[in-house]
Design a protein around this motif. Sequence first.
Motif, short mmCIF file in Angstrom:
data_model
loop_
_atom_site.label_atom_id
_atom_site.label_comp_id
_atom_site.label_asym_id
_atom_site.label_seq_id
_atom_site.Cartn_x
_atom_site.Cartn_y
_atom_site.Cartn_z
N ILE A 63 0.83 -1.20 0.00
CA ILE A 63 0.00 0.00 0.00
C ILE A 63 0.86 1.25 0.00
CG2 ILE A 63 -1.68 1.32 1.35
CD1 ILE A 63 -2.81 -1.38 2.30
N GLY A 64 1.89 1.28 0.84
CA GLY A 64 2.76 2.45 0.88
C GLY A 64 3.50 2.68 -0.43
N ALA A 65 3.98 1.60 -1.05
CA ALA A 65 4.69 1.74 -2.32
C ALA A 65 3.78 2.25 -3.42
CB ALA A 65 5.31 0.40 -2.73
N VAL A 66 2.54 1.77 -3.46
CA VAL A 66 1.60 2.23 -4.50
C VAL A 66 1.26 3.70 -4.31
CG1 VAL A 66 -0.74 1.98 -5.36
CG2 VAL A 66 0.65 -0.04 -4.96
N THR A 213 -7.46 6.37 4.66
CA THR A 213 -6.55 6.22 3.52
C THR A 213 -7.31 5.82 2.26
OG1 THR A 213 -4.76 5.54 5.01
CG2 THR A 213 -4.49 5.02 2.68
N ALA A 214 -8.22 4.87 2.41
CA ALA A 214 -9.03 4.45 1.26
C ALA A 214 -9.88 5.60 0.73
CB ALA A 214 -9.92 3.28 1.66
N ALA A 215 -10.48 6.37 1.64
CA ALA A 215 -11.33 7.49 1.20
C ALA A 215 -10.51 8.53 0.44
CB ALA A 215 -12.00 8.13 2.42
N TRP A 251 -6.15 2.53 -12.54
CA TRP A 251 -6.74 1.28 -12.06
C TRP A 251 -5.98 0.73 -10.86
CZ3 TRP A 251 -11.33 1.03 -13.73
CH2 TRP A 251 -11.65 1.43 -15.04
N LEU A 252 -4.67 0.95 -10.79
CA LEU A 252 -3.91 0.51 -9.62
C LEU A 252 -4.33 1.30 -8.38
CD1 LEU A 252 -1.66 -1.24 -8.47
CD2 LEU A 252 -0.03 0.53 -9.14
N THR A 253 -4.57 2.59 -8.54
CA THR A 253 -5.05 3.40 -7.42
C THR A 253 -6.42 2.94 -6.95
OG1 THR A 253 -3.83 5.29 -8.32
CG2 THR A 253 -5.49 5.76 -6.65
N LEU A 254 -7.30 2.62 -7.90
CA LEU A 254 -8.64 2.14 -7.54
C LEU A 254 -8.56 0.82 -6.79
CD1 LEU A 254 -11.72 2.33 -7.72
CD2 LEU A 254 -11.58 1.25 -9.97
N ALA A 255 -7.74 -0.11 -7.28
CA ALA A 255 -7.62 -1.42 -6.62
C ALA A 255 -7.03 -1.28 -5.21
CB ALA A 255 -6.76 -2.35 -7.47
N THR A 256 -6.02 -0.44 -5.05
CA THR A 256 -5.40 -0.25 -3.74
C THR A 256 -6.35 0.45 -2.77
OG1 THR A 256 -3.26 -0.06 -4.86
CG2 THR A 256 -3.35 0.60 -2.56
N GLY A 257 -7.11 1.42 -3.27
CA GLY A 257 -8.09 2.07 -2.42
C GLY A 257 -9.16 1.10 -1.92
N LEU A 258 -9.64 0.23 -2.79
CA LEU A 258 -10.62 -0.78 -2.38
C LEU A 258 -10.01 -1.77 -1.40
CD1 LEU A 258 -12.44 -1.49 -5.77
CD2 LEU A 258 -13.22 -0.05 -3.88
N LEU A 259 -8.73 -2.10 -1.59
CA LEU A 259 -8.05 -3.00 -0.65
C LEU A 259 -7.97 -2.37 0.73
CD1 LEU A 259 -6.38 -5.55 -0.04
CD2 LEU A 259 -4.36 -4.32 -0.85
N CYS A 260 -7.61 -1.09 0.80
CA CYS A 260 -7.57 -0.40 2.09
C CYS A 260 -8.96 -0.36 2.73
CB CYS A 260 -7.03 1.01 1.91
SG CYS A 260 -5.29 1.12 1.46
#
Length: 327
Positions: A63-66, A213-215, A251-260
């Motif tokens: 998450i931090g790296a993304v 963080t996700a928001a 799309w990577l930002t969207l996936a990481t946000g949903l993961l958080c």
Amino acid sequence: MTLWNGSFPFYAGTNACFPFNTTSAVIASVFLSALATSIIILPGIRGKGRLFWLLRVIMGLFIGAVVLTIQFTRDWESGWVTANTSYKSFSSAVVKADIGLHIGLAGVNVTLVGNPVNQVNETIDYNEHFAWSFDADYDHSYSEGLEKGLPSPILYVAEKFTTESPCNMHRQYRISGHYASITLWMALCTWLISILLFSMPILLYGGYMLLLTAALMLFSLLFFITARNTPKCPIQFGPAFLKTDYGGSFWLTLATGLLCLLLGLGVIILNSVRPQKLKLVFNLDEGKGEKAEGWDKPHLPDESSSSDQDVLMVPLNELCEVTTTQL
């Protein structure tokens, strides 16, 4: 043999493109080093918590790296087109090339790759960046491109994003990129706070920080979408149009946000429904487990007494009392 080897003297040579983004490479190296260090100390962790600890480290570093890397990527929006187009000004040469447009939070990249690469006695392989960040002047970068004599397709695409262009795309993308960048920096801060809270450990508030963080990451996407959905000038090369769509960073930002979002909700729900399971995931119940087992076991009352004699009880049917004297 022709004058100037068949080329115009005021055109600069083709820029050599580095094979990858150096900023992203540095960030990836730092986080991979942290991951390698964690794997080295992994054998020192005992019990079932070893796997959970490794998963927490991998998730946290990912998450931090993304969040940090997508600040500097240039493919939030991308598009390609293959067209026959004029190569340079004051020249009638026509080349067949692949023209790419890559939009990031801090500027645009325009790519020109010949198809084939070697045409008109040159190697056609360009990748030019025009920045619009706080400390950069887009119009100045475009003027420098004119002075260097960049190929006409690159200048034509870059001109669409100048401040003087009637398309007005510069203002739209620049403002949305700035707001998206600010929210991502805030997301990086909340991610760091969540890591600190989980390590203290204050699990519930760590889950809240993951939700924040996700928001913030999802809000950064909304800021970028506002520029993407506004009317844009067509970028046309003859009958072919250069159209863009959301790129890999989006799309990577969207996936990481949903993961958080899922991780934060999972921590909060487990904390209210199954707190012992949550403590198991964070390796917090090993020391407390022994104490709990001690409370569950039946035990005799305290043997300490002010008298010198202890009375031991025997079955009632014997109706007798046995006394022992301490030595």
